[in-house]
Design a protein around this motif. Structure first.
Motif, PDB file in Angstrom:
ATOM      1  N   THR A 199      -1.398 -19.502   6.907  1.00  0.00           N
ATOM      2  CA  THR A 199      -0.983 -18.788   5.706  1.00  0.00           C
ATOM      3  C   THR A 199       0.003 -17.654   6.393  1.00  0.00           C
ATOM      4  OG1 THR A 199      -3.164 -18.870   4.611  1.00  0.00           O
ATOM      5  CG2 THR A 199      -1.633 -16.918   4.112  1.00  0.00           C
ATOM      6  N   ILE A 231      -1.840 -23.876   3.078  1.00  0.00           N
ATOM      7  CA  ILE A 231      -0.517 -24.701   2.747  1.00  0.00           C
ATOM      8  C   ILE A 231       0.011 -23.843   1.368  1.00  0.00           C
ATOM      9  CG2 ILE A 231       0.466 -26.898   2.264  1.00  0.00           C
ATOM     10  CD1 ILE A 231      -1.340 -27.834   4.162  1.00  0.00           C
ATOM     11  N   ARG A 232       1.090 -23.396   1.752  1.00  0.00           N
ATOM     12  CA  ARG A 232       1.995 -22.516   0.418  1.00  0.00           C
ATOM     13  C   ARG A 232       2.794 -23.630  -0.184  1.00  0.00           C
ATOM     14  NH1 ARG A 232       2.566 -19.658   4.567  1.00  0.00           N
ATOM     15  NH2 ARG A 232       4.873 -19.809   4.627  1.00  0.00           N
ATOM     16  N   PRO A 233       3.081 -23.712  -1.729  1.00  0.00           N
ATOM     17  CA  PRO A 233       3.998 -24.539  -2.200  1.00  0.00           C
ATOM     18  C   PRO A 233       5.140 -24.887  -1.521  1.00  0.00           C
ATOM     19  CG  PRO A 233       3.137 -23.168  -3.764  1.00  0.00           C
ATOM     20  CD  PRO A 233       2.634 -22.510  -2.349  1.00  0.00           C
ATOM     21  N   ALA A 236       4.436 -27.082   1.523  1.00  0.00           N
ATOM     22  CA  ALA A 236       4.096 -28.286   1.071  1.00  0.00           C
ATOM     23  C   ALA A 236       5.397 -28.975   0.872  1.00  0.00           C
ATOM     24  CB  ALA A 236       3.325 -28.319  -0.075  1.00  0.00           C
ATOM     25  N   THR A 251      -6.538 -31.016   3.612  1.00  0.00           N
ATOM     26  CA  THR A 251      -5.744 -29.658   3.579  1.00  0.00           C
ATOM     27  C   THR A 251      -6.104 -28.953   2.276  1.00  0.00           C
ATOM     28  OG1 THR A 251      -4.095 -30.892   2.479  1.00  0.00           O
ATOM     29  CG2 THR A 251      -3.759 -30.872   4.827  1.00  0.00           C
ATOM     30  N   THR A 252      -6.001 -27.648   2.348  1.00  0.00           N
ATOM     31  CA  THR A 252      -6.330 -26.963   1.241  1.00  0.00           C
ATOM     32  C   THR A 252      -5.272 -25.789   1.069  1.00  0.00           C
ATOM     33  OG1 THR A 252      -7.852 -25.268   2.178  1.00  0.00           O
ATOM     34  CG2 THR A 252      -8.852 -27.374   1.227  1.00  0.00           C
ATOM     35  N   SER A 253      -5.105 -25.113  -0.164  1.00  0.00           N
ATOM     36  CA  SER A 253      -4.103 -24.162  -0.407  1.00  0.00           C
ATOM     37  C   SER A 253      -4.665 -22.663   0.210  1.00  0.00           C
ATOM     38  CB  SER A 253      -3.693 -24.098  -1.802  1.00  0.00           C
ATOM     39  OG  SER A 253      -4.674 -23.815  -2.557  1.00  0.00           O
ATOM     40  N   THR A 254      -5.707 -22.487   0.162  1.00  0.00           N
ATOM     41  CA  THR A 254      -6.256 -21.247   0.434  1.00  0.00           C
ATOM     42  C   THR A 254      -7.279 -21.337   1.555  1.00  0.00           C
ATOM     43  OG1 THR A 254      -7.973 -21.162  -1.349  1.00  0.00           O
ATOM     44  CG2 THR A 254      -5.673 -20.482  -1.692  1.00  0.00           C
ATOM     45  N   LYS A 257     -10.971 -22.162  -0.530  1.00  0.00           N
ATOM     46  CA  LYS A 257     -11.452 -23.530  -0.803  1.00  0.00           C
ATOM     47  C   LYS A 257     -11.617 -24.242   0.400  1.00  0.00           C
ATOM     48  CE  LYS A 257      -8.056 -23.974  -4.797  1.00  0.00           C
ATOM     49  NZ  LYS A 257      -7.051 -24.705  -5.313  1.00  0.00           N
TER      50      LYS A 257
END
Length: 275
Positions: A199, A231-233, A236, A251-254, A257
């Protein structure tokens, strides 16, 4: 000539100290006093003056001990080396002017006395600067070691799950630390799942992705699973545009999660308790 100077300095010690500190404060007002309490500057200046006098009195052992302590202190306080050098120059100037004003030397002999003062102060100046520089290098080295330890920490959050939060740029040296800390931490904490949180990583380019993939592969080889979270937009999109293959990694965004998934992977889950 040397005895005449030392006798004068001993006799006029208090007056010379006041003159010297006033001049030093005037020279350094913008650089130091604004970020340092006046009483701290006053006390430190007095200590500086006392060390110079010890050198005059040829009390070598006491002088060396106090010089080292003083160097440690001014490095911690943030005194720039330029101020230390300026202090030594002002010391020569103040003594020279006072020798003339008090009639200890004549106008005809002032050049000779000034030359003698400079020759006398040069070795001491070199010694003080060398000690200051050595102390500064040691302090910077210790700080660098501390930062390295903090730059890639592996934190066990719950049993079998550890997290490595990464903040800032990842270069080759830091990537090596990431690898070392991951492998050592996985073994020591008996981790089954490791979450690498990017992040706080501003840019993920091919090199950064390569280092992360290497670290994840190394974790897999020692029997643990690696998950990339945060992984931020825009990250990505960069990964896709660069053609970097992360399909073999979860992989996850936060982080939230990622933790939920890590708990499932270790046979647990988060449940709400009825009040």
């Amino acid at each position: 000539m040397f005895n005449k100077i030392t006798a004068h300095v001993q006799e006029r010690k208090e007056e010379l100290e006041v003159l010297w500190k006033n001049q030093l404060a005037q020279d350094s007002k913008e650089r130091v006093i604004e970020v340092m309490p006046e009483h701290v500057f006053e006390a430190t200046s007095s200590e500086f003056f006392e060390i110079i006098l010890l050198n005059i009195q040829e009390k070598d052992q006491e002088y060396q001990q106090k010089l080292q302590i003083f160097s440690d202190k001014i490095v911690r306080l943030g005194w720039p080396i330029a101020l230390v050098v300026q202090g030594l120059r002002e010391f020569v100037h103040v003594i020279h002017e006072d020798l003339i004003e008090q009639g200890t030397i004549t106008k005809e002999s002032e050049g000779e006395y000034l030359e003698h003062l400079d020759k006398w102060m040069t070795p001491m100046a070199n010694e003080i600067i060398h000690t200051y520089a050595s102390t500064w290098e040691k302090t910077v080295s210790l700080q660098k070691m501390a930062l390295q330890e903090l730059s890639a920490p592996l934190i066990p959050v719950v049993d079998q799950i550890s997290v490595m939060p990464l903040v800032g740029t990842i270069d080759t040296e830091r990537a090596r630390l990431v690898m070392e800390n991951l492998l050592e931490g996985v073994v020591n904490h008996r981790a089954e799942v490791v979450l690498i949180d990017i992040t706080g990583v501003p840019v993920v380019d091919t090199m950064v992705a390569h280092h992360i993939i290497q670290a994840a592969e190394a974790v897999r080889l020692v029997g643990a699973k690696c998950m990339l979270v945060g992984i931020r937009p825009e990250i990505a999109q960069t990964i896709v545009n660069l053609g970097i293959d992360l399909e073999r990694f979860i992989t996850t965004s936060t982080m939230k999660k990622g933790m939920e998934l890590a708990l499932e992977m270790t046979g647990r889950k988060i449940v709400e308790l009825e009040g």
